[in-house]
Write a protein that holds these residues in place. Structure first.
Motif, PDB file in Angstrom:
ATOM      1  N   PRO A   1     -41.994 -33.335 -74.819  1.00 59.55           N
ATOM      2  CA  PRO A   1     -42.832 -33.397 -76.036  1.00 59.55           C
ATOM      3  C   PRO A   1     -44.099 -32.547 -75.975  1.00 59.55           C
ATOM      4  O   PRO A   1     -44.456 -31.939 -76.994  1.00 59.55           O
ATOM      5  CB  PRO A   1     -43.156 -34.897 -76.149  1.00 59.55           C
ATOM      6  CG  PRO A   1     -41.992 -35.572 -75.512  1.00 59.55           C
ATOM      7  CD  PRO A   1     -41.599 -34.686 -74.368  1.00 59.55           C
ATOM      8  N   PRO A   2     -44.799 -32.447 -74.822  1.00 61.97           N
ATOM      9  CA  PRO A   2     -46.017 -31.611 -74.819  1.00 61.97           C
ATOM     10  C   PRO A   2     -45.749 -30.143 -75.146  1.00 61.97           C
ATOM     11  O   PRO A   2     -46.674 -29.408 -75.522  1.00 61.97           O
ATOM     12  CB  PRO A   2     -46.544 -31.786 -73.387  1.00 61.97           C
ATOM     13  CG  PRO A   2     -46.028 -33.114 -72.946  1.00 61.97           C
ATOM     14  CD  PRO A   2     -44.664 -33.187 -73.550  1.00 61.97           C
TER      15      PRO A   2
ATOM     16  N   ALA B   1     -43.625 -29.158 -77.522  1.00 63.71           N
ATOM     17  CA  ALA B   1     -43.013 -29.070 -78.852  1.00 63.71           C
ATOM     18  C   ALA B   1     -43.608 -27.936 -79.672  1.00 63.71           C
ATOM     19  O   ALA B   1     -42.898 -27.183 -80.346  1.00 63.71           O
ATOM     20  CB  ALA B   1     -43.166 -30.406 -79.587  1.00 63.71           C
ATOM     21  N   GLY B   2     -44.924 -27.798 -79.625  1.00 66.55           N
ATOM     22  CA  GLY B   2     -45.575 -26.744 -80.401  1.00 66.55           C
ATOM     23  C   GLY B   2     -45.150 -25.361 -79.962  1.00 66.55           C
ATOM     24  O   GLY B   2     -44.891 -24.488 -80.791  1.00 66.55           O
TER      25      GLY B   2
ATOM     26  N   ALA C   1     -37.683 -37.145 -78.105  1.00 67.61           N
ATOM     27  CA  ALA C   1     -39.041 -37.252 -78.634  1.00 67.61           C
ATOM     28  C   ALA C   1     -39.575 -35.889 -79.058  1.00 67.61           C
ATOM     29  O   ALA C   1     -40.365 -35.779 -79.999  1.00 67.61           O
ATOM     30  CB  ALA C   1     -39.957 -37.888 -77.587  1.00 67.61           C
ATOM     31  N   THR C   2     -39.139 -34.842 -78.375  1.00 65.31           N
ATOM     32  CA  THR C   2     -39.557 -33.488 -78.744  1.00 65.31           C
ATOM     33  C   THR C   2     -38.996 -33.106 -80.105  1.00 65.31           C
ATOM     34  O   THR C   2     -39.694 -32.526 -80.951  1.00 65.31           O
ATOM     35  CB  THR C   2     -39.074 -32.482 -77.688  1.00 65.31           C
ATOM     36  OG1 THR C   2     -39.537 -32.898 -76.401  1.00 65.31           O
ATOM     37  CG2 THR C   2     -39.585 -31.087 -77.983  1.00 65.31           C
TER      38      THR C   2
ATOM     39  N   VAL D   1     -38.148 -35.128 -82.506  1.00 64.89           N
ATOM     40  CA  VAL D   1     -38.856 -35.909 -83.518  1.00 64.89           C
ATOM     41  C   VAL D   1     -40.214 -35.287 -83.818  1.00 64.89           C
ATOM     42  O   VAL D   1     -40.631 -35.171 -84.970  1.00 64.89           O
ATOM     43  CB  VAL D   1     -39.014 -37.376 -83.053  1.00 64.89           C
ATOM     44  CG1 VAL D   1     -39.937 -38.140 -83.995  1.00 64.89           C
ATOM     45  CG2 VAL D   1     -37.661 -38.053 -82.963  1.00 64.89           C
ATOM     46  N   GLN D   2     -40.897 -34.867 -82.783  1.00 62.84           N
ATOM     47  CA  GLN D   2     -42.220 -34.294 -82.956  1.00 62.84           C
ATOM     48  C   GLN D   2     -42.157 -32.982 -83.736  1.00 62.84           C
ATOM     49  O   GLN D   2     -42.977 -32.728 -84.624  1.00 62.84           O
ATOM     50  CB  GLN D   2     -42.867 -34.058 -81.591  1.00 62.84           C
ATOM     51  CG  GLN D   2     -44.337 -33.660 -81.662  1.00 62.84           C
ATOM     52  CD  GLN D   2     -44.997 -33.689 -80.299  1.00 62.84           C
ATOM     53  OE1 GLN D   2     -44.572 -34.416 -79.410  1.00 62.84           O
ATOM     54  NE2 GLN D   2     -46.036 -32.893 -80.127  1.00 62.84           N
ATOM     55  N   ILE D   3     -41.168 -32.165 -83.452  1.00 63.41           N
ATOM     56  CA  ILE D   3     -41.032 -30.889 -84.171  1.00 63.41           C
ATOM     57  C   ILE D   3     -40.697 -31.139 -85.636  1.00 63.41           C
ATOM     58  O   ILE D   3     -41.243 -30.482 -86.534  1.00 63.41           O
ATOM     59  CB  ILE D   3     -39.965 -30.012 -83.497  1.00 63.41           C
ATOM     60  CG1 ILE D   3     -40.466 -29.530 -82.138  1.00 63.41           C
ATOM     61  CG2 ILE D   3     -39.595 -28.825 -84.379  1.00 63.41           C
ATOM     62  CD1 ILE D   3     -39.453 -28.716 -81.360  1.00 63.41           C
TER      63      ILE D   3
ATOM     64  N   ALA E   1     -41.549 -33.673 -87.368  1.00 66.24           N
ATOM     65  CA  ALA E   1     -42.772 -34.155 -88.000  1.00 66.24           C
ATOM     66  C   ALA E   1     -43.727 -33.003 -88.286  1.00 66.24           C
ATOM     67  O   ALA E   1     -44.389 -32.976 -89.329  1.00 66.24           O
ATOM     68  CB  ALA E   1     -43.443 -35.191 -87.104  1.00 66.24           C
ATOM     69  N   MET E   2     -43.801 -32.053 -87.396  1.00 66.20           N
ATOM     70  CA  MET E   2     -44.672 -30.900 -87.603  1.00 66.20           C
ATOM     71  C   MET E   2     -44.204 -30.078 -88.806  1.00 66.20           C
ATOM     72  O   MET E   2     -45.021 -29.613 -89.614  1.00 66.20           O
ATOM     73  CB  MET E   2     -44.687 -30.031 -86.340  1.00 66.20           C
ATOM     74  CG  MET E   2     -45.325 -30.721 -85.136  1.00 66.20           C
ATOM     75  SD  MET E   2     -45.008 -29.864 -83.569  1.00 66.20           S
ATOM     76  CE  MET E   2     -45.844 -28.306 -83.860  1.00 66.20           C
TER      77      MET E   2
END
Length: 287
Positions: free
Chosen positions: A237-238, A240-241, A269-270, A272-274, A276-277
């Motif tokens: 996840p860290p 993802a950006g 989780a990565t 999901v985070q992407i 969301a971004m």
């Protein structure tokens, strides 16, 4: 229908009786829906059948009703709806429409039929929940698996007789009521129905999933981006950006990315985070 006897608690007419019971419970809702359906009929142009042709009379239904002229002719409509009081709800049901049908036909298709089907489905749900063994026997008799209650209802043929009873409820309540009064009674619910229709129309159609060819080409670019970014895999996840930046830098559209993440070595989780971004940036994912 079926001929088997399921005992004193569940005879051949069990569902017929249950559908009538549920209809009686919903009689008020049926009358309300009928009134809501009638809203706006006064503004419709009035038609009459002249020498076999349907022609406009030059008046609206409401204007003709206001001067006490009948809305339906002797050649039009259903016999059971004849002898209606001029300008009444029953009179307008028997009136001819521009396409040569009657408003009763429209009422059946737009109100009675869906209401009766819904009532039968509610009765089926009640039977399934309260008399599980008898419901299982019924499904076996009808040759249905019960997954689609509407199909069970059609197989059981409970709609036609219930529709006749539902029509009787409507006529008993509204037959002789002036159309203007029926419209006034139905206006609040009509506004609600119009708002519901507008809300449904405002929901965008779901995006088309990418084709196999599109997915193959995009996945190739995504794998190139991941390899050149030299990110640890599965991507945590860290990162993802950085992964999203690499994918976009390779020419992929933001809307394409979520569908590709399932095929890339990334942690859940990565992904999901992407997603969301992308959503935060105002992009609708595809697929």
């Amino acid at each position: 229908m079926f001929d088997s006897d399921f005992g004193p608690d569940f005879g051949p007419d069990f569902m017929a009786l249950l559908t009538r019971e549920v209809l009686r419970e919903r009689a008020g809702a049926l009358i309300a829906e009928a009134c809501a359906w009638a809203v706006g009929l006064s503004d419709q142009p009035h038609h009459a059948r002249l020498r076999g042709r349907v022609v406009p009379t030059g008046l609206t239904i409401g204007a003709r009703a206001a001067i006490g002229q009948p809305l339906s002719g002797e050649e039009d409509g259903r016999l059971e709806l004849g002898d209606a009081r001029p300008g009444s709800f029953q009179d307008v049901l028997n009136a001819v429409t521009a396409d040569g049908g009657t408003y009763a036909d429209r009422f059946d298709a737009e109100v009675l039929d869906p209401f009766v089907l819904e009532t039968c489905v509610l009765a089926a749900e009640r039977a399934r929940e309260t008399r599980a063994d008898a419901w299982a026997d019924l499904l076996d008799e009808l040759g249905e698996d019960g997954a689609d209650l509407a199909e069970v209802v059609r197989a059981g043929e409970w709609e036609p007789p219930l529709r006749i009873e539902a029509e009787g409820w409507v006529l008993a309540a509204l037959a002789d009521v002036p159309l203007a009064e029926v419209e006034a009674e139905g206006l609040p619910l009509s506004v609600v129905r119009a708002a519901e229709a507008a809300a449904r129309g405002a929901v965008p159609a779901p995006p088309e999933p990418p084709s196999a060819d599109e997915l193959t080409g995009a996945l190739f670019l995504a794998e190139v981006a991941l390899r050149e970014a030299r990110l640890p895999v599965p991507v945590p996840p860290p990162q993802a950006g950085r992964l999203l930046e690499a994918l976009l830098g390779e020419g992929l559209e933001p809307a394409e990315v979520p569908a590709l993440l399932a095929h890339l070595p990334v942690e859940p989780a990565t992904a999901v985070q992407i997603a969301a971004m992308i959503a935060a940036a105002g992009e609708e994912p595809r697929g």
